[in-house]
Design a protein around this motif. Structure first.
Motif, short mmCIF file in Angstrom:
data_model
loop_
_atom_site.label_atom_id
_atom_site.label_comp_id
_atom_site.label_asym_id
_atom_site.label_seq_id
_atom_site.Cartn_x
_atom_site.Cartn_y
_atom_site.Cartn_z
N ARG A 147 -68.30 -29.22 69.35
CA ARG A 147 -67.96 -29.19 70.77
C ARG A 147 -69.17 -28.70 71.55
O ARG A 147 -69.88 -27.81 71.12
CB ARG A 147 -66.77 -28.29 71.03
CG ARG A 147 -65.55 -28.80 70.26
CD ARG A 147 -64.29 -28.37 70.80
NE ARG A 147 -64.06 -28.99 72.09
CZ ARG A 147 -62.86 -29.16 72.60
NH1 ARG A 147 -61.80 -28.78 71.93
NH2 ARG A 147 -62.69 -29.70 73.77
N GLY A 148 -69.35 -29.32 72.72
CA GLY A 148 -70.45 -28.92 73.59
C GLY A 148 -70.74 -30.03 74.58
O GLY A 148 -69.94 -30.96 74.75
N ASP A 149 -71.88 -29.94 75.23
CA ASP A 149 -72.31 -30.95 76.21
C ASP A 149 -72.87 -32.15 75.44
O ASP A 149 -73.98 -32.09 74.92
CB ASP A 149 -73.36 -30.35 77.13
CG ASP A 149 -73.87 -31.33 78.17
OD1 ASP A 149 -73.41 -32.50 78.20
OD2 ASP A 149 -74.75 -30.93 78.97
N LEU A 150 -72.11 -33.23 75.38
CA LEU A 150 -72.52 -34.40 74.60
C LEU A 150 -73.74 -35.10 75.18
O LEU A 150 -74.36 -35.92 74.50
CB LEU A 150 -71.36 -35.39 74.45
CG LEU A 150 -70.08 -34.86 73.79
CD1 LEU A 150 -69.10 -35.99 73.55
CD2 LEU A 150 -70.38 -34.11 72.52
N ALA A 151 -74.10 -34.78 76.41
CA ALA A 151 -75.30 -35.37 77.02
C ALA A 151 -76.55 -34.56 76.70
O ALA A 151 -77.68 -35.03 76.95
CB ALA A 151 -75.12 -35.47 78.53
N ALA A 152 -76.39 -33.37 76.14
CA ALA A 152 -77.53 -32.51 75.82
C ALA A 152 -78.31 -33.07 74.64
O ALA A 152 -77.74 -33.34 73.59
CB ALA A 152 -77.05 -31.09 75.53
N LYS A 153 -79.60 -33.24 74.83
CA LYS A 153 -80.45 -33.83 73.78
C LYS A 153 -80.44 -33.02 72.48
O LYS A 153 -80.37 -33.61 71.40
CB LYS A 153 -81.88 -34.02 74.29
CG LYS A 153 -81.99 -35.04 75.40
CD LYS A 153 -81.52 -36.40 74.96
CE LYS A 153 -81.64 -37.39 76.12
NZ LYS A 153 -80.89 -38.61 75.89
N PRO A 154 -80.50 -31.67 72.51
CA PRO A 154 -80.45 -30.93 71.24
C PRO A 154 -79.15 -31.18 70.46
O PRO A 154 -79.17 -31.31 69.24
CB PRO A 154 -80.57 -29.46 71.67
CG PRO A 154 -81.24 -29.50 73.00
CD PRO A 154 -80.75 -30.78 73.65
N LEU A 155 -78.03 -31.25 71.17
CA LEU A 155 -76.75 -31.51 70.51
C LEU A 155 -76.74 -32.92 69.93
O LEU A 155 -76.34 -33.12 68.78
CB LEU A 155 -75.59 -31.33 71.48
CG LEU A 155 -74.21 -31.46 70.83
CD1 LEU A 155 -73.27 -30.40 71.34
CD2 LEU A 155 -73.62 -32.83 71.06
#
Length: 189
Positions: A32-40
């Motif tokens: 779970r997290g920001d799916l748009a975040a490059k690290p994720l």
């Protein structure tokens, strides 16, 4: 150390209009997290071995895969034996990010419904339009299967993979087996 045992010990029902089988132990990690975040995205792709799926889709390659669960959640699939190492790697890569990763392998069960009438069997149980024009291989749905939450996708035509909570695995297997009984063809698809 004890050996892992799947919910139904690889149960199979093959006397009906489709083959219903428990897939066995599968590694599953909720991320779970920001799916748009490059690290994720980078960490998820490395763990799953596939690209990021589009909304409402699931991508699989061998034992690896990733399903879009919600705007802030992915389900990463892998070999059962690899789940702990992949989780540790995800947690290390996302240590500075606002993200949560958890190994849910032992809390879930996975089934496969295989055969030319697989759409009919699934349509009897899920409130989803499964017509070939509305639901194609790669699409993913979180829904209900009769009275329990479930999620499913088609890795290929005439094959559904289904995930449910381990605690309702016997109920789901029984539902699928009853919906696949000989002579239960509806003739819709």
């Amino acid at each position: 150390m004890s050996e892992p045992v799947s919910a139904l010990k690889n149960a199979i029902y093959h006397d009906g209009i489709v083959k219903v089988s428990e897939v066995g132990n599968v590694g599953m990690i909720t991320l779970r997290g920001d799916l748009a975040a490059k690290p994720l995205q980078k960490a998820a792709i490395a763990a799953a071995g596939v690209n990021m799926p589009d909304q409402g889709h699931c991508l699989t390659e061998g034992a690896g895969g990733m399903a879009w669960m919600s705007p802030d959640e992915l389900l990463i699939m892998c070999a059962y034996a690899d789940a702990h190492a992949k989780l540790a790697d995800l947690q290390e890569k996302l240590a500075g990010s606002h993200a949560l990763a958890a190994n849910v392998s032992d809390a879930r069960a996975m089934f496969e419904v295989r055969g030319p009438l697989a759409r009919e069997v699934m349509s009897k149980l899920a409130p989803v339009d499964l017509s070939p024009s509305a639901f194609t291989p790669g699409m993913f749905r979180r829904t209900r299967l009769a009275q329990v939450p479930a999620a499913f996708w088609m890795p290929e035509e005439d094959v559904f993979r289904l995930i449910c909570f381990r605690s309702v695995a016997q109920y789901v297997f029984d539902l699928l087996s009853i919906a696949a009984q000989p002579g239960s063809e509806v003739g819709v698809y």
